[in-house]
Scaffold this motif. Structure first.
Motif, PDB file in Angstrom:
ATOM      1  N   VAL A   1      42.368  49.042  41.919  1.00 34.95           N
ATOM      2  CA  VAL A   1      42.550  48.414  40.606  1.00 34.95           C
ATOM      3  C   VAL A   1      41.711  49.135  39.559  1.00 34.95           C
ATOM      4  N   THR A   2      40.484  49.529  39.951  1.00 40.48           N
ATOM      5  CA  THR A   2      39.565  50.162  38.995  1.00 40.48           C
ATOM      6  C   THR A   2      39.723  51.676  38.947  1.00 40.48           C
ATOM      7  N   GLU A   3      40.597  52.220  39.793  1.00 41.20           N
ATOM      8  CA  GLU A   3      40.764  53.680  39.841  1.00 41.20           C
ATOM      9  C   GLU A   3      41.169  54.242  38.484  1.00 41.20           C
ATOM     10  N   ALA A   4      42.135  53.589  37.850  1.00 44.73           N
ATOM     11  CA  ALA A   4      42.584  54.056  36.533  1.00 44.73           C
ATOM     12  C   ALA A   4      41.465  53.931  35.504  1.00 44.73           C
ATOM     13  N   LEU A   5      40.677  52.842  35.634  1.00 44.29           N
ATOM     14  CA  LEU A   5      39.561  52.648  34.707  1.00 44.29           C
ATOM     15  C   LEU A   5      38.528  53.755  34.877  1.00 44.29           C
ATOM     16  N   ILE A   6      38.247  54.110  36.133  1.00 44.68           N
ATOM     17  CA  ILE A   6      37.279  55.175  36.403  1.00 44.68           C
ATOM     18  C   ILE A   6      37.781  56.504  35.843  1.00 44.68           C
ATOM     19  N   LEU A   7      39.082  56.777  36.042  1.00 44.06           N
ATOM     20  CA  LEU A   7      39.660  58.020  35.531  1.00 44.06           C
ATOM     21  C   LEU A   7      39.573  58.069  34.010  1.00 44.06           C
ATOM     22  N   THR A   8      39.955  56.955  33.374  1.00 43.06           N
ATOM     23  CA  THR A   8      39.914  56.905  31.911  1.00 43.06           C
ATOM     24  C   THR A   8      38.487  57.038  31.402  1.00 43.06           C
ATOM     25  N   THR A   9      37.554  56.369  32.097  1.00 41.27           N
ATOM     26  CA  THR A   9      36.150  56.447  31.702  1.00 41.27           C
ATOM     27  C   THR A   9      35.628  57.871  31.837  1.00 41.27           C
ATOM     28  N   SER A  10      36.017  58.545  32.916  1.00 46.91           N
ATOM     29  CA  SER A  10      35.582  59.929  33.124  1.00 46.91           C
ATOM     30  C   SER A  10      36.093  60.828  32.005  1.00 46.91           C
ATOM     31  N   ILE A  11      37.350  60.616  31.633  1.00 46.96           N
ATOM     32  CA  ILE A  11      37.919  61.408  30.535  1.00 46.96           C
ATOM     33  C   ILE A  11      37.172  61.115  29.236  1.00 46.96           C
ATOM     34  N   SER A  12      36.893  59.825  29.003  1.00 42.28           N
ATOM     35  CA  SER A  12      36.178  59.439  27.780  1.00 42.28           C
ATOM     36  C   SER A  12      34.788  60.058  27.747  1.00 42.28           C
TER      37      SER A  12
ATOM     38  N   SER B   1      34.079  51.387  23.218  1.00 42.78           N
ATOM     39  CA  SER B   1      35.308  50.708  22.790  1.00 42.78           C
ATOM     40  C   SER B   1      36.469  51.077  23.698  1.00 42.78           C
ATOM     41  N   SER B   2      36.560  52.372  24.026  1.00 40.75           N
ATOM     42  CA  SER B   2      37.635  52.836  24.908  1.00 40.75           C
ATOM     43  C   SER B   2      37.523  52.193  26.282  1.00 40.75           C
ATOM     44  N   TYR B   3      36.307  52.083  26.799  1.00 40.90           N
ATOM     45  CA  TYR B   3      36.078  51.493  28.124  1.00 40.90           C
ATOM     46  C   TYR B   3      36.513  50.028  28.150  1.00 40.90           C
ATOM     47  N   LEU B   4      36.081  49.268  27.151  1.00 42.47           N
ATOM     48  CA  LEU B   4      36.391  47.838  27.117  1.00 42.47           C
ATOM     49  C   LEU B   4      37.887  47.593  26.965  1.00 42.47           C
ATOM     50  N   VAL B   5      38.533  48.367  26.096  1.00 42.23           N
ATOM     51  CA  VAL B   5      39.978  48.203  25.882  1.00 42.23           C
ATOM     52  C   VAL B   5      40.745  48.573  27.148  1.00 42.23           C
ATOM     53  N   THR B   6      40.345  49.679  27.789  1.00 40.15           N
ATOM     54  CA  THR B   6      41.024  50.113  29.016  1.00 40.15           C
ATOM     55  C   THR B   6      40.826  49.107  30.139  1.00 40.15           C
ATOM     56  N   GLU B   7      39.606  48.584  30.272  1.00 39.90           N
ATOM     57  CA  GLU B   7      39.324  47.600  31.314  1.00 39.90           C
ATOM     58  C   GLU B   7      40.201  46.365  31.138  1.00 39.90           C
ATOM     59  N   LYS B   8      40.318  45.880  29.913  1.00 49.64           N
ATOM     60  CA  LYS B   8      41.154  44.704  29.650  1.00 49.64           C
ATOM     61  C   LYS B   8      42.620  45.003  29.937  1.00 49.64           C
ATOM     62  N   ALA B   9      43.077  46.198  29.541  1.00 47.36           N
ATOM     63  CA  ALA B   9      44.476  46.563  29.760  1.00 47.36           C
ATOM     64  C   ALA B   9      44.800  46.631  31.249  1.00 47.36           C
ATOM     65  N   ILE B  10      43.893  47.204  32.043  1.00 44.84           N
ATOM     66  CA  ILE B  10      44.121  47.321  33.485  1.00 44.84           C
ATOM     67  C   ILE B  10      44.108  45.948  34.147  1.00 44.84           C
ATOM     68  N   ASN B  11      43.160  45.098  33.763  1.00 45.65           N
ATOM     69  CA  ASN B  11      43.110  43.740  34.323  1.00 45.65           C
ATOM     70  C   ASN B  11      44.357  42.948  33.960  1.00 45.65           C
ATOM     71  N   ASP B  12      44.810  43.097  32.710  1.00 44.12           N
ATOM     72  CA  ASP B  12      46.031  42.406  32.280  1.00 44.12           C
ATOM     73  C   ASP B  12      47.238  42.905  33.062  1.00 44.12           C
ATOM     74  N   LEU B  13      47.283  44.220  33.303  1.00 45.71           N
ATOM     75  CA  LEU B  13      48.402  44.798  34.041  1.00 45.71           C
ATOM     76  C   LEU B  13      48.419  44.294  35.482  1.00 45.71           C
ATOM     77  N   SER B  14      47.243  44.226  36.115  1.00 49.00           N
ATOM     78  CA  SER B  14      47.153  43.727  37.494  1.00 49.00           C
ATOM     79  C   SER B  14      47.577  42.267  37.561  1.00 49.00           C
ATOM     80  N   THR B  15      47.113  41.474  36.585  1.00 47.60           N
ATOM     81  CA  THR B  15      47.479  40.055  36.545  1.00 47.60           C
ATOM     82  C   THR B  15      48.981  39.888  36.355  1.00 47.60           C
ATOM     83  N   LYS B  16      49.554  40.707  35.478  1.00 47.91           N
ATOM     84  CA  LYS B  16      50.996  40.635  35.223  1.00 47.91           C
ATOM     85  C   LYS B  16      51.780  40.996  36.480  1.00 47.91           C
ATOM     86  N   LEU B  17      51.311  42.020  37.203  1.00 50.93           N
ATOM     87  CA  LEU B  17      51.978  42.433  38.441  1.00 50.93           C
ATOM     88  C   LEU B  17      51.961  41.303  39.462  1.00 50.93           C
ATOM     89  N   ILE B  18      50.803  40.653  39.617  1.00 45.74           N
ATOM     90  CA  ILE B  18      50.681  39.550  40.568  1.00 45.74           C
ATOM     91  C   ILE B  18      51.573  38.385  40.150  1.00 45.74           C
TER      92      ILE B  18
END
Length: 412
Positions: A323-334, A12-29
């Protein structure tokens, strides 16, 4: 159960974080895209309006040739143009325009004019603040100049005859003695004929130049995630500018987007072009590419900027690893937390098992002694669990009762 629960929490944490990071990247663009488009509108729209006003005021007789010098100067200065003037093809070639002359390192404003019947160009150096003439006839160039044979004139007429456009944004071109410029041109008509019956008899055009350097400087300050960058180019592959070195930023050369060396951008855009059916006319919403030249994964988000006849392509390029760096970090922590919870759960279960099983084993030994009526060796104990303590108390009572009747029990 503990393992399953931890895995579900991690997923659950992985999926939520992945969506949040993708949304953030899209918003930045999207925000960067809006910022660039707003800026381009703010720069390009005024020169179109200025040019249309100049053409209309000549066609309606508001301004005449003797007024050109004083009429054009404030427009040249206040709109910060690099060229502003009128170009005629009939009755004879002529032009009247303010422009920037000199060199890139030492530019200066001039009023360049070609009276009716004069083959070349006369230039007066002017004061950029007041418009006063600093040097009359600073250059007298007898080289024949025919406005109707210039690329910008031909391009304007082509759009008029093929598309019915009286005004157009032109393609970037190198201004003689100046920098690469974008221009807007608008057809003008004979004021006498127009005044009589509104008939449009073509005599020339008004044109305003804007230095490409202004746009390049803005684009160079755009910041994206990590090493991400932006490129702006036309459908014909000519680069307008970008947040990396596009070479055209020196104001001297127009560069093909496939020739940009910085960050392997040229090779990457060539690969994008090939994967997009060899066109920039229709663009996908996003494309992920593994660069052939460097093996790096990229995420390319293209935008179309359309203003009247002008179409520019804006390419946002992100490194997928960043883009996936934060996801990898969060996943590692999880994963770390999940493993920790599992280990703690197993240790806790083991300790709990020991705590619960120890009094049971103790009771088992005592019952073995009671079985053979070895009541003297039976001992008592206590426990943190109320139920077990109750058993110990009952055991004590049982042993005391058996001790009282032991003498009446025959030996086996």
């Amino acid at each position: 159960m503990i393992l399953s629960g931890c895995l579900l929490v991690w997923l659950s944490s992985y999926l939520v974080t992945e969506k949040a990071i993708n949304d953030l990247s899209t918003k930045l663009i999207n925000e960067s895209g809006r910022k660039i488009i707003t800026y381009l509108d703010g720069v390009m729209t005024p020169i179109a309006k200025l040019t249309k006003t100049m053409a209309r005021e000549y066609t309606t007789g508001v301004v005449t040739i003797p007024m050109f010098r004083n009429y054009l100067f404030p427009k040249f200065v206040e709109f910060r143009t690099t060229g502003c003037g009128f170009f005629f093809s009939v009755p004879l070639p002529s032009r009247y325009t303010y422009t920037i002359s000199g060199t890139t390192s030492n530019p200066f404003p001039v009023f360049a004019y070609q009276p009716y019947g004069y083959p070349g160009t006369i230039r007066d150096i002017v004061n950029i603040t007041t418009g006063d003439i600093v040097k009359v006839n600073s250059t007298v160039d007898l080289t024949p100049y025919v406005p109707a044979k210039q690329d910008f004139f031909i391009y304007t007429l082509k759009n008029y005859y093929e598309k019915g456009l009286e005004g157009v944004y032109g393609e970037p071109y190198k201004v003689l003695g100046s920098t690469v410029a974008i221009y807007y041109s608008q057809l003008m008509y004979d004021p006498e004929i127009y005044k009589l019956n509104k008939t449009k008899s073509l005599v020339g055009l008004a044109k305003v130049n804007l230095s490409l350097e202004t746009i390049v400087n803005f684009l160079s300050k755009i910041e994206l995630l990590g090493r991400g960058y932006v490129l702006v180019a036309q459908d014909n592959f000519i680069v307008i500018g970008g947040s990396i070195d596009t070479i055209s930023g020196d104001g001297l050369n127009s560069t093909n987007i496939f020739d940009v060396k910085s960050r392997n951008a040229g090779s990457l855009m060539k690969q994008f072009y090939e994967l997009n059916n060899r066109t920039f006319s229709i663009l996908p919403s996003v494309m992920k590419i593994v660069g052939e030249s460097d093996g790096v994964s990229y995420i390319i988000t293209p935008y179309k900027y359309v203003l009247e006849n002008m179409q520019w392509n804006i390419f946002f390029v992100l490194y997928e690893s960043e883009v996936t760096e934060a996801l990898i970090l969060t996943t590692s922590i999880s994963i770390g937390v999940t493993v920790g919870i599992i280990v703690l759960g197993i240790v806790g279960s083991f300790v709990t098992g020991l705590v619960v099983s120890r009094p049971m084993k103790f009771l088992e030994k005592q019952f073995e002694r009671i079985k053979v009526l070895d009541l003297g060796s039976v001992s008592n104990n206590s426990s943190m669990f109320r139920e077990v303590n109750s058993i110990f108390n009952n055991l004590k009572n049982t042993v005391e009762w058996l001790a009282e009747i032991k003498t009446f029990i025959p030996q086996s």
